[in-house]
Design a protein around this motif. Structure first.
Motif, PDB file in Angstrom:
ATOM      1  N   UNK A  97       3.357  43.150 -16.501  1.00  0.00           N
ATOM      2  CA  UNK A  97       3.329  41.815 -17.100  1.00  0.00           C
ATOM      3  C   UNK A  97       3.721  40.720 -16.118  1.00  0.00           C
ATOM      4  N   UNK A  98       3.790  41.033 -14.837  1.00  0.00           N
ATOM      5  CA  UNK A  98       3.981  40.015 -13.811  1.00  0.00           C
ATOM      6  C   UNK A  98       2.741  40.008 -12.926  1.00  0.00           C
ATOM      7  N   UNK A  99       2.691  39.053 -12.010  1.00  0.00           N
ATOM      8  CA  UNK A  99       1.497  38.871 -11.197  1.00  0.00           C
ATOM      9  C   UNK A  99       1.666  39.415  -9.784  1.00  0.00           C
ATOM     10  N   UNK A 100       2.398  40.517  -9.679  1.00  0.00           N
ATOM     11  CA  UNK A 100       2.516  41.209  -8.409  1.00  0.00           C
ATOM     12  C   UNK A 100       1.711  42.503  -8.486  1.00  0.00           C
ATOM     13  N   UNK A 130       9.298  32.031  -5.165  1.00  0.00           N
ATOM     14  CA  UNK A 130       9.715  32.396  -3.816  1.00  0.00           C
ATOM     15  C   UNK A 130       9.226  33.806  -3.494  1.00  0.00           C
ATOM     16  N   UNK A 131       9.270  34.161  -2.199  1.00  0.00           N
ATOM     17  CA  UNK A 131       8.748  35.458  -1.764  1.00  0.00           C
ATOM     18  C   UNK A 131       9.460  36.632  -2.415  1.00  0.00           C
ATOM     19  N   UNK A 132      10.741  36.474  -2.761  1.00  0.00           N
ATOM     20  CA  UNK A 132      11.494  37.585  -3.350  1.00  0.00           C
ATOM     21  C   UNK A 132      11.567  37.503  -4.864  1.00  0.00           C
ATOM     22  N   UNK A 133      10.601  36.781  -5.469  1.00  0.00           N
ATOM     23  CA  UNK A 133      10.582  36.617  -6.921  1.00  0.00           C
ATOM     24  C   UNK A 133       9.225  37.042  -7.480  1.00  0.00           C
ATOM     25  N   UNK A 134       9.179  37.167  -8.810  1.00  0.00           N
ATOM     26  CA  UNK A 134       7.942  37.491  -9.510  1.00  0.00           C
ATOM     27  C   UNK A 134       7.426  36.280 -10.277  1.00  0.00           C
ATOM     28  N   UNK A 135       6.112  36.134 -10.313  1.00  0.00           N
ATOM     29  CA  UNK A 135       5.467  35.119 -11.139  1.00  0.00           C
ATOM     30  C   UNK A 135       5.093  35.756 -12.475  1.00  0.00           C
ATOM     31  N   UNK A 136       5.592  35.185 -13.564  1.00  0.00           N
ATOM     32  CA  UNK A 136       5.363  35.754 -14.886  1.00  0.00           C
ATOM     33  C   UNK A 136       3.992  35.365 -15.426  1.00  0.00           C
ATOM     34  N   UNK A 137       3.320  36.345 -16.024  1.00  0.00           N
ATOM     35  CA  UNK A 137       2.104  36.082 -16.789  1.00  0.00           C
ATOM     36  C   UNK A 137       2.530  35.523 -18.145  1.00  0.00           C
ATOM     37  N   UNK A 138       1.603  35.284 -19.046  1.00  0.00           N
ATOM     38  CA  UNK A 138       1.920  34.802 -20.381  1.00  0.00           C
ATOM     39  C   UNK A 138       0.748  35.042 -21.294  1.00  0.00           C
ATOM     40  N   UNK A 139       0.851  34.535 -22.510  1.00  0.00           N
ATOM     41  CA  UNK A 139      -0.246  34.718 -23.459  1.00  0.00           C
ATOM     42  C   UNK A 139      -1.294  33.628 -23.315  1.00  0.00           C
ATOM     43  N   UNK A 140      -0.857  32.375 -23.074  1.00  0.00           N
ATOM     44  CA  UNK A 140      -1.792  31.255 -22.930  1.00  0.00           C
ATOM     45  C   UNK A 140      -1.967  30.867 -21.474  1.00  0.00           C
TER      46      UNK A 140
END
Length: 285
Positions: free
Chosen positions: A171-174, A217-227
């Motif tokens: 559920x993240x964009x990695x 940031x490089x050491x973080x995750x980008x969260x997906x979502x429903x919309x």
């Protein structure tokens, strides 16, 4: 009068035949692309292209970038947005190219698109062209472990639609670390050859002025979502259908202020110095 071209890439999945069976399913990336295209439309970009999921191939992306490079002249602007998975491959261009010895990638439908390839395309843009990029993805495999360690189950559910730490990769964009390693091992000759044959200039030597606002940031995750992805959804809130009036720095700061502490959008500027561009209202043609 300046001319504006926009390119919006959003992939809700990738071709599993190209990624060892992994389909990279996400929810909101196509919506992100559509919503960013609408922002471009309202801002006066007369030439807009969307590449969604199966159309988001390396050939299609490079073709659109090369078309824009042929058309845009000094004073014009390219708006480039990407929503999807991010990945990494070992850096083969030399010890000073990437301090962590990894090149970041955009995970396109048919293969990973290495950041060196993107910068090589940017070399073709004329001096005085502005390139504004917004990337809603993440890259660092170390981020998965970090998020597992710092988020409570309630926070995980709010940001990643799951209370299971082992489900965060979904559920993240990695691109999952195991998938990254498998993909590189399988196609090592391809990716190594691409990098060795490119030899792009140092990004500071680009003739165009490039401004990137990234989802985390490089050491973080980008969260997906429903919309929307969390970054794109927050960007839309700050933009407020065009009511935002500040420059790029204040735009990034206001997005950052509204984001959770474990996802911190960044601002990166390279190429020809252009302080006027940095101070302009985002999406200005």
């Amino acid at each position: 009068m300046a001319n504006g071209i926009s390119l919006h890439i959003g992939l809700n999945r990738v071709d599993p035949a190209k990624y060892g069976g992994w389909d990279g399913k996400l929810n909101a990336c196509e919506n992100d692309a559509r919503d960013m295209e609408q922002i471009a439309r309202n801002a006066g970009y007369g030439d807009r292209t969307m590449l969604l999921t199966a159309d988001g191939t390396v050939d299609n992306v490079t073709a659109e970038l090369r078309r824009a490079a042929r058309v845009l002249t000094p004073g014009d602007i390219l708006l480039l947005t990407y929503s999807g998975h991010g990945g990494q491959v070992p850096d083969k261009n030399g010890p000073e190219d990437e301090p962590d010895r990894l090149d970041e990638t955009l995970v396109l439908y048919d293969r990973e698109f290495i950041d060196d390839e993107l910068y090589k395309e940017f070399e073709a843009f004329a001096e005085g062209v502005r390139i504004s990029a917004y990337f809603d993805c993440c890259h660092s495999e170390s981020a998965v472990k970090a998020v597992r360690n710092i988020l409570t189950p309630d926070a995980m559910e709010e940001q990643y639609q799951t209370r299971d730490p082992d489900h965060i990769e979904v559920t993240s964009r990695v691109m999952p670390p195991a998938t990254q390693h498998e993909a590189y091992a399988r196609d090592k000759n391809l990716y190594d050859t691409i990098q060795r044959n490119l030899n792009p200039k140092d990004t500071l030597e680009l003739a165009a002025s490039v401004l990137l606002i990234s989802a985390c940031a490089d050491n973080q995750l980008a969260a997906d979502g429903w919309e929307n992805g969390l970054f794109t959804g927050t960007l839309r809130e700050v933009w407020s259908e065009g009511k935002f009036t500040g420059g790029h720095k204040s735009f990034q700061r206001e997005i950052l202020r509204r984001m959770p502490p474990n996802q911190s959008p960044g601002l990166f500027v390279t190429g020809s110095a252009n302080n006027e561009f940095l101070q302009q209202r985002p999406f200005t043609v």
